[in-house]
Design a protein around this motif. Structure first.
Motif, PDB file in Angstrom:
ATOM      1  N   UNK A 125      42.938  46.613  25.296  1.00 26.79           N
ATOM      2  CA  UNK A 125      43.935  47.857  25.623  1.00 26.79           C
ATOM      3  C   UNK A 125      45.267  47.291  26.181  1.00 26.79           C
ATOM      4  N   UNK A 126      44.684  46.421  28.113  1.00 26.17           N
ATOM      5  CA  UNK A 126      45.473  46.061  28.624  1.00 26.17           C
ATOM      6  C   UNK A 126      46.008  45.153  28.050  1.00 26.17           C
ATOM      7  N   UNK A 127      45.603  44.342  27.393  1.00 23.81           N
ATOM      8  CA  UNK A 127      46.442  42.745  27.327  1.00 23.81           C
ATOM      9  C   UNK A 127      47.442  43.228  25.876  1.00 23.81           C
ATOM     10  N   UNK A 128      46.677  44.300  24.786  1.00 21.34           N
ATOM     11  CA  UNK A 128      47.842  44.922  24.200  1.00 21.34           C
ATOM     12  C   UNK A 128      49.087  45.252  25.052  1.00 21.34           C
ATOM     13  N   UNK A 129      48.949  46.201  25.860  1.00 24.78           N
ATOM     14  CA  UNK A 129      49.880  46.902  26.898  1.00 24.78           C
ATOM     15  C   UNK A 129      50.792  45.695  27.421  1.00 24.78           C
ATOM     16  N   UNK A 130      50.471  44.368  27.708  1.00 25.88           N
ATOM     17  CA  UNK A 130      51.026  43.326  28.429  1.00 25.88           C
ATOM     18  C   UNK A 130      52.083  43.105  27.144  1.00 25.88           C
ATOM     19  N   UNK A 131      51.068  42.678  26.302  1.00 25.62           N
ATOM     20  CA  UNK A 131      52.260  41.817  25.358  1.00 25.62           C
ATOM     21  C   UNK A 131      53.391  43.258  24.717  1.00 25.62           C
ATOM     22  N   UNK A 132      52.948  44.068  24.609  1.00 21.29           N
ATOM     23  CA  UNK A 132      54.077  45.131  23.927  1.00 21.29           C
ATOM     24  C   UNK A 132      55.270  45.408  25.212  1.00 21.29           C
ATOM     25  N   UNK A 133      54.908  45.072  26.548  1.00 22.67           N
ATOM     26  CA  UNK A 133      55.721  44.861  27.323  1.00 22.67           C
ATOM     27  C   UNK A 133      56.404  43.834  28.439  1.00 22.67           C
ATOM     28  N   UNK A 134      56.461  42.861  26.920  1.00 19.22           N
ATOM     29  CA  UNK A 134      56.415  41.742  27.619  1.00 19.22           C
ATOM     30  C   UNK A 134      55.839  40.911  29.318  1.00 19.22           C
ATOM     31  N   UNK A 135      54.643  41.274  28.880  1.00 21.95           N
ATOM     32  CA  UNK A 135      53.343  40.301  30.175  1.00 21.95           C
ATOM     33  C   UNK A 135      52.283  39.875  29.248  1.00 21.95           C
ATOM     34  N   UNK A 136      51.482  39.502  30.788  1.00 24.92           N
ATOM     35  CA  UNK A 136      50.499  38.893  29.956  1.00 24.92           C
ATOM     36  C   UNK A 136      49.197  38.502  30.801  1.00 24.92           C
ATOM     37  N   UNK A 137      47.798  38.599  29.898  1.00 27.70           N
ATOM     38  CA  UNK A 137      46.298  38.802  30.589  1.00 27.70           C
ATOM     39  C   UNK A 137      46.010  37.682  31.153  1.00 27.70           C
ATOM     40  N   UNK A 138      45.868  36.926  31.635  1.00 26.77           N
ATOM     41  CA  UNK A 138      45.407  35.915  32.053  1.00 26.77           C
ATOM     42  C   UNK A 138      44.050  35.711  32.837  1.00 26.77           C
ATOM     43  N   UNK A 139      42.851  35.273  32.080  1.00 28.47           N
ATOM     44  CA  UNK A 139      41.821  35.111  32.823  1.00 28.47           C
ATOM     45  C   UNK A 139      41.818  33.543  33.048  1.00 28.47           C
ATOM     46  N   UNK A 140      40.813  33.844  34.664  1.00 30.67           N
ATOM     47  CA  UNK A 140      41.007  32.624  35.293  1.00 30.67           C
ATOM     48  C   UNK A 140      39.953  32.454  36.011  1.00 30.67           C
ATOM     49  N   UNK A 141      39.478  31.257  36.364  1.00 32.61           N
ATOM     50  CA  UNK A 141      38.340  31.232  37.210  1.00 32.61           C
ATOM     51  C   UNK A 141      38.674  30.387  38.285  1.00 32.61           C
ATOM     52  N   UNK A 142      37.898  30.532  38.942  1.00 27.00           N
ATOM     53  CA  UNK A 142      38.404  30.260  40.218  1.00 27.00           C
ATOM     54  C   UNK A 142      37.429  29.001  40.746  1.00 27.00           C
ATOM     55  N   UNK A 143      37.840  27.996  41.094  1.00 26.18           N
ATOM     56  CA  UNK A 143      36.918  26.514  41.544  1.00 26.18           C
ATOM     57  C   UNK A 143      36.233  26.745  42.374  1.00 26.18           C
ATOM     58  N   UNK A 144      34.597  26.397  42.257  1.00 26.09           N
ATOM     59  CA  UNK A 144      33.621  26.369  42.988  1.00 26.09           C
ATOM     60  C   UNK A 144      33.704  25.128  44.037  1.00 26.09           C
ATOM     61  N   UNK A 145      33.286  25.260  45.117  1.00 24.42           N
ATOM     62  CA  UNK A 145      33.188  24.415  46.433  1.00 24.42           C
ATOM     63  C   UNK A 145      31.751  24.318  46.443  1.00 24.42           C
ATOM     64  N   UNK A 146      31.145  22.931  47.181  1.00 25.44           N
ATOM     65  CA  UNK A 146      29.818  22.507  47.138  1.00 25.44           C
ATOM     66  C   UNK A 146      29.257  23.657  47.873  1.00 25.44           C
ATOM     67  N   UNK A 147      29.885  24.239  48.284  1.00 21.07           N
ATOM     68  CA  UNK A 147      28.817  25.563  49.427  1.00 21.07           C
ATOM     69  C   UNK A 147      29.165  26.426  48.369  1.00 21.07           C
ATOM     70  N   UNK A 148      29.621  26.480  47.551  1.00 18.85           N
ATOM     71  CA  UNK A 148      29.025  27.740  47.036  1.00 18.85           C
ATOM     72  C   UNK A 148      27.663  27.375  45.938  1.00 18.85           C
ATOM     73  N   UNK A 149      27.270  25.948  45.341  1.00 16.92           N
ATOM     74  CA  UNK A 149      26.026  25.571  44.425  1.00 16.92           C
ATOM     75  C   UNK A 149      25.240  25.521  45.797  1.00 16.92           C
TER      76      UNK A 149
END
Length: 73
Positions: A47-71
């Motif tokens: 629903x958010x993606x549809x609203x954003x698209x209708x209003x000229x925006x976009x939904x971006x799914x991102x993923x932060x990069x893991x550092x060695x400390x995270x692992x």
């Protein structure tokens, strides 16, 4: 956002996102910050993606990069 997206939380999230002006904006979702998502969460994203698209925006799914400390902590 760093919380679950499920049947319990999605109504409040939908209400909160309904008042955010999104025209021409990009809304970023970082999956590691969402520990659990059920079909209610997926529906909210659609629903958010549809609203954003209708209003000229976009939904971006991102993923932060893991550092060695995270692992290795």
């Amino acid at each position: 956002m760093s919380r679950e997206m499920d049947l319990q939380t999605c109504p409040a999230l939908a209400e909160a996102t309904s008042v955010i002006p999104l025209a021409g904006e990009t809304l970023y979702l970082d999956p590691p910050e969402v520990p659990f998502m059920d079909s209610s969460g997926l529906n909210l994203l659609i629903m958010l993606r549809r609203r954003l698209h209708a209003e000229g925006g976009r939904l971006a799914v991102t993923a932060r990069r893991l550092s060695p400390n995270d692992c290795c902590s």
